[in-house]
Enzyme design. Sequence first.
Site, PDB file in Angstrom:
ATOM      1  N   ASP A  40       0.863  -1.184   0.000  1.00 42.17           N
ATOM      2  CA  ASP A  40       0.000   0.000   0.000  1.00 42.17           C
ATOM      3  C   ASP A  40       0.898   1.232   0.000  1.00 42.17           C
ATOM      4  O   ASP A  40       1.622   1.484   0.965  1.00 42.17           O
ATOM      5  CB  ASP A  40      -0.889  -0.028   1.244  1.00 42.17           C
ATOM      6  N   THR A  66      -6.066   7.386 -11.107  1.00 38.77           N
ATOM      7  CA  THR A  66      -6.277   8.070 -12.390  1.00 38.77           C
ATOM      8  C   THR A  66      -7.739   8.397 -12.680  1.00 38.77           C
ATOM      9  O   THR A  66      -8.016   9.059 -13.676  1.00 38.77           O
ATOM     10  CB  THR A  66      -5.733   7.217 -13.552  1.00 38.77           C
ATOM     11  N   TYR A 128      -7.397  15.889 -10.011  1.00 42.60           N
ATOM     12  CA  TYR A 128      -6.476  14.857 -10.518  1.00 42.60           C
ATOM     13  C   TYR A 128      -5.204  15.509 -11.050  1.00 42.60           C
ATOM     14  O   TYR A 128      -4.088  15.136 -10.679  1.00 42.60           O
ATOM     15  CB  TYR A 128      -7.151  14.031 -11.614  1.00 42.60           C
ATOM     16  N   LYS A 132      -1.368  15.275  -9.462  1.00 41.11           N
ATOM     17  CA  LYS A 132      -0.255  14.778 -10.272  1.00 41.11           C
ATOM     18  C   LYS A 132       0.852  15.827 -10.394  1.00 41.11           C
ATOM     19  O   LYS A 132       2.045  15.487 -10.418  1.00 41.11           O
ATOM     20  CB  LYS A 132      -0.749  14.349 -11.658  1.00 41.11           C
TER      21      LYS A 132
END
Length: 274
Positions: A40, A66, A128, A132
């Site tokens: 994890d 994603t 998202y 990132k």
Amino acid sequence: MRILITGASGQLGIELSEVLKGDLIKVYNTKEVQGGYKLDLTNYSAVEDFIIKKKPDVIINTASLTDVDKCGIERGLAFKVNAEAVKHIVRASRVVEAYLIHISTDYVFDGEKGLYKEDDLPNPINYYGLSKLLGETYALSYDDTLVLRTSGVFRHKGFPIYVYKTLKEGKEVSAFKGYYSPISARKLAEAISELIDYRKTGILNVAGERISRVDLAMKIKEKFNLGGSVKEVDDVKGWVAKRPFDSSLDISKAKKILSVDFYSLDENLRYMVV
């Protein structure tokens, strides 16, 4: 060469496991990988301990949350996986002096202009993309890192697979009005395999050629002689987060570096798993 692949059960992870040579250390979390290790990435002490004990020469971090809408809803989880986990991978990379390849996304850009170069200013319009971008920042704090920005990776999932299966059933495809630079997981893996030898650092765009989703859907329809129809839409039903209109990437730098054809549409479409 010992190569550690995080996210080994994902599309890119599967192809890297096929393409790369050497002693592969495959790490997964949810979907089991034969011969792999369950880890994890949000258990940061375990991540650092694992890397330090395994002492890989190269780490390829493909692990990521994603799902764009899920990232917007579960922001804490998105931050942990896409950003904070990278910080701890970097900490351990420094200790073992591993070369780090970190996979990022075209969604760090707002999509206002398209054909983004490596040095263009990021401006994500969804969480998202922001998570990132934060992950990129952590990755680039380590001198021996290559951040690979890519776009629309597909293998057994992704827009091209949706198009193929929907048209094959004679149904209508809803294609988001906009552009991107889709690449098959196989061609991205081949590019990464070559890049390991060059040990480039900084940021590099590795993606397919710029295309609209409508044109891509029509290309797949013609190439595979499928029925059904294609409809351009401003929004896809069920989407929550905003998407960039044109997140396509300028790949001219990578084309000069790499010998493999990672970009042509016909070559990429050969590797759809349907």
